[in-house]
Design a protein around this motif. Structure first.
Motif, PDB file in Angstrom:
ATOM      1  N   ASP A   1       0.844  -1.189   0.000  1.00 44.34           N
ATOM      2  CA  ASP A   1       0.000   0.000   0.000  1.00 44.34           C
ATOM      3  C   ASP A   1       0.884   1.245   0.000  1.00 44.34           C
ATOM      4  O   ASP A   1       1.551   1.556   0.991  1.00 44.34           O
ATOM      5  N   GLY A   2       0.882   1.965  -1.106  1.00 45.60           N
ATOM      6  CA  GLY A   2       1.730   3.146  -1.229  1.00 45.60           C
ATOM      7  C   GLY A   2       1.222   4.352  -0.475  1.00 45.60           C
ATOM      8  O   GLY A   2       1.912   5.374  -0.405  1.00 45.60           O
ATOM      9  N   SER A   3       0.011   4.259   0.092  1.00 46.75           N
ATOM     10  CA  SER A   3      -0.507   5.389   0.865  1.00 46.75           C
ATOM     11  C   SER A   3       0.113   5.438   2.257  1.00 46.75           C
ATOM     12  O   SER A   3      -0.009   6.443   2.964  1.00 46.75           O
TER      13      SER A   3
ATOM     14  N   MET B   1       4.025  -1.727  -5.641  1.00 49.88           N
ATOM     15  CA  MET B   1       3.445  -0.732  -4.745  1.00 49.88           C
ATOM     16  C   MET B   1       2.295  -0.057  -5.485  1.00 49.88           C
ATOM     17  O   MET B   1       2.444   0.349  -6.640  1.00 49.88           O
TER      18      MET B   1
ATOM     19  N   LYS C   1      -0.057   3.101  -5.346  1.00 50.72           N
ATOM     20  CA  LYS C   1      -0.252   4.407  -4.714  1.00 50.72           C
ATOM     21  C   LYS C   1      -1.433   5.099  -5.379  1.00 50.72           C
ATOM     22  O   LYS C   1      -1.389   5.406  -6.573  1.00 50.72           O
ATOM     23  N   ARG C   2      -2.474   5.303  -4.606  1.00 50.55           N
ATOM     24  CA  ARG C   2      -3.681   5.946  -5.142  1.00 50.55           C
ATOM     25  C   ARG C   2      -3.495   7.457  -5.163  1.00 50.55           C
ATOM     26  O   ARG C   2      -3.277   8.083  -4.131  1.00 50.55           O
ATOM     27  N   GLU C   3      -3.563   8.014  -6.344  1.00 50.87           N
ATOM     28  CA  GLU C   3      -3.403   9.453  -6.543  1.00 50.87           C
ATOM     29  C   GLU C   3      -4.383   9.916  -7.611  1.00 50.87           C
ATOM     30  O   GLU C   3      -4.546   9.248  -8.635  1.00 50.87           O
TER      31      GLU C   3
ATOM     32  N   ALA D   1       5.763   9.771  -5.236  1.00 50.52           N
ATOM     33  CA  ALA D   1       5.604   8.311  -5.252  1.00 50.52           C
ATOM     34  C   ALA D   1       6.956   7.616  -5.325  1.00 50.52           C
ATOM     35  O   ALA D   1       7.184   6.592  -4.662  1.00 50.52           O
TER      36      ALA D   1
ATOM     37  N   VAL E   1       8.470   7.680  -1.871  1.00 48.59           N
ATOM     38  CA  VAL E   1       7.857   6.700  -0.975  1.00 48.59           C
ATOM     39  C   VAL E   1       8.402   5.308  -1.270  1.00 48.59           C
ATOM     40  O   VAL E   1       8.742   4.542  -0.355  1.00 48.59           O
TER      41      VAL E   1
ATOM     42  N   THR F   1       6.082   0.696  -9.092  1.00 49.21           N
ATOM     43  CA  THR F   1       5.059   1.452  -8.363  1.00 49.21           C
ATOM     44  C   THR F   1       4.019   1.933  -9.357  1.00 49.21           C
ATOM     45  O   THR F   1       4.354   2.611 -10.339  1.00 49.21           O
TER      46      THR F   1
ATOM     47  N   LEU G   1       0.660   4.178 -10.173  1.00 48.95           N
ATOM     48  CA  LEU G   1      -0.198   5.278  -9.760  1.00 48.95           C
ATOM     49  C   LEU G   1      -1.604   4.962 -10.223  1.00 48.95           C
ATOM     50  O   LEU G   1      -1.840   4.710 -11.416  1.00 48.95           O
TER      51      LEU G   1
END
Length: 578
Positions: A11-13, A109, A111-113, A129, A132, A170, A172
């Protein structure tokens, strides 16, 4: 982290700032439990290190995690009095093996953006990102090093290896919720709009060959498809194949193939997604029992005709776990749509070859996998007389007629290259931007970007149109390239599609494939044949030289030299261009 048989999603958050946060996560315990279960199945001697944590036939996972956490704080000699004795040497081997187990996973990973059309804001999101992902990688690596330092009492080594330890890719991700006719039911599936790679990116898949020809079923299916186990099980990748918009839905277990898309095709931006019609849909990783009216003949994939677009489905079985199925199904969707438009899809390569004396020509090579198309272009690029070779099409293109001339444009911004046929060192030259698939096996592949999107979709007039013959042995330079005298002679050779198999598919020996294109042409052979005749006629009328180039890639003893000789023969032709 979400545990799967080989794919781990981070979880990239969450911004991890301390190794204790990793150790206390549910994902770490799941990973540890999975590894111990594998060791138990194998009756591995590594389990000796865990005797102190054994309860009956099981192992107390929480206590193992707590012990590892202690080893991030104190030396093993200081904590042996706290719990039952653990042999440091055995435990060091266990940790080393566990670390390797983690690194052998496919690591992503997410990452929600929110997607933004503002370039500056997008750059900022990507930069954050990347930071991270880098921090996570460093924490994993430092966790391993700290634990090993505190276990290994007498280690005097000063060798440090910066092993890849974090997310290989990763993604997005955003929920774009763009309404598309007949695809509304899938709009809640999160969309991958960007990717950050941490090279070298290496994936090991369960298969490394493609089999068969995709059957086309002339009936709709999309209304009967359900991807509703959980929206977190699937990801949506919108791509541009040439200038056609396609939606790819990938099950998370096959995210390595979604990563491959990032190196092979142009990701569609929001403007393209909103304005363009969807021409093809691919669903990769649907269980056979979830495919309506599934037939055994569909096990390696099937395509349905929805009328406005085509839908490809690749079942979730081990032998389909190969990027070739992803790539070729997408290209088949493209080709079927192009044939419906009255255009001619071409399975081949095309490049603008520029000599140091200023002369140049655009040559297109038609041929199936292993025919020597890419290899001949690479050999050309190595000739002293050649200034550069600008590859416009690497595998699949399309012919059109504009202003009375035959032009071509491509589909991919990258190449899915067979390493065995490339010059030594090529793989290492591209390592920093490539995705490697099964590099230790026959038909090892690398997915490498080679051109920008604008260049591949710009219509390019062609000068030479060759069939790439890899099976005819020739001794004289005059026989390395021959030209046809008529449309009928040309279409006979192109239609036969003969090739000596190089082991890139399940075929062996001499094979035939209509127009060397089992990706749409063979499924629509009657219509394709009529279109091919029209285009070849136009070539003869407008001065495009149509012929055959003998690469000898399939002739024993000429696997390397053959393409070099063919390249030099083509060089001599270009030198005569006025």
């Amino acid at each position: 982290m979400d545990k799967l048989t080989r794919t781990v999603i981070v979880d990239g958050s969450i911004v991890y700032t301390d190794s204790s946060e990793i150790l206390s996560s549910a994902g770490f315990e799941k990973l540890l439990l999975e590894y111990i279960e594998i060791l138990k199945e194998r009756n591995s001697p590594l389990l000796r290190a865990l005797e102190a944590f054994r309860v009956g036939d099981e192992y107390h996972i929480r206590h193992i995690v707590e012990y590892i956490h202690l080893l991030t704080l104190r030396n093993v000699r200081d904590i042996t009095t706290i719990i039952n004795y653990v042999n440091p040497e055995d435990f060091a081997k266990f940790i080393e093996s566990f670390y390797t187990f983690w690194r052998n996973k496919h690591r992503f990973m997410i990452k929600r953006e929110n997607y933004t059309t503002d370039p500056a804001r997008r750059t900022s999101i990507v930069f954050t990102a990347a930071m991270v992902a880098e921090e996570f990688k460093n924490l994993i690596r430092n966790l391993y090093r700290t634990v090993m330092k505190n276990i290994t009492v007498d280690d005097s080594s000063v060798i440090v290896r910066q092993l890849p330890s974090g997310a290989q890719v990763t993604f997005l991700v955003d929920n774009l919720n763009v309404e598309k006719p007949r695809l509304t039911k899938f709009k809640s599936i999160p969309t991958i709009w960007g990717a950050i790679f941490d090279p070298p990116v290496i994936f090991y898949t369960k298969s490394n060959k493609r089999k068969g020809v995709l059957p086309v079923v002339d009936e709709p299916v999309i209304e009967r498809i359900k991807l509703e186990n959980s929206t977190d099980d699937w990801y949506h990748v919108p791509i541009l194949v040439g200038d056609l918009l396609m939606f790819v839905y990938v099950h998370k277990e096959f995210l390595c193939h979604a990563a491959g898309l990032g190196n092979l095709f142009q990701f569609a931006d929001l403007k393209s997604i909103k304005e363009k019609e969807v021409c093809g849909v691919l669903i990769f990783g649907l269980k056979p029992e979830e495919i309506p009216d599934f037939k055994p003949s569909w096990k390696n994939g099937v395509i349905f005709n929805e009328g406005e677009f085509y839908v490809g489905i690749i079942p979730a079985i081990d032998e389909n776990d190969y990027f070739g199925y992803m790539k070729k199904t997408i290209l088949t969707l493209h080709n079927l749509y192009r044939i419906d438009q009255g255009k001619l899809p071409i399975h081949g390569s095309m490049a603008r070859i520029v000599l140091k004396n200023g002369k140049s020509a655009v040559a297109m090579f038609v041929g199936d996998s292993g025919a020597g198309k890419s290899e001949t272009l690479d050999a050309l690029n190595r000739l002293e007389e050649v200034a550069y070779v600008d590859v416009i099409i690497d595998d699949m293109g399309c012919l059109d007629i504009l202003n009375g001339r035959v032009v071509a444009y491509g589909t991919e911004t990258g190449a899915f290259v067979r390493l065995d046929d490339l010059p030594p060192g090529y793989a290492y030259y591209t390592m920093d931007r490539s995705i490697f698939m099964n590099p230790d096996k026959i038909n090892a592949r690398v997915i490498v970007p080679f051109n920008n999107y604008k260049d591949i979709i710009t219509p390019t007039p062609i000068d030479f149109f060759f069939y790439a013959n890899n099976y005819t042995e020739v001794k004289e330079d005059s026989e390395r390239i021959i030209f046809f005298d008529s449309v009928e002679e040309a279409i006979k050779v192109f239609s036969a599609g003969k090739r000596m198999s190089k082991g890139t598919t399940s075929e062996e020996g001499m094979t035939e494939s209509y127009f060397a294109n089992p990706f749409g042409a063979v499924q629509r052979q009657e219509v394709h044949h009529r279109i091919a005749g029209q285009f070849l006629t136009k070539m003869f009328e407008t001065g495009v030289r149509v012929g055959e180039i003998r690469t000898m890639l399939g002739v024993e003893g000429y696997e390397k030299e053959g393409t070099q000789l063919a390249a030099r023969a083509l060089l001599k032709l270009i030198e005569k261009v006025k």
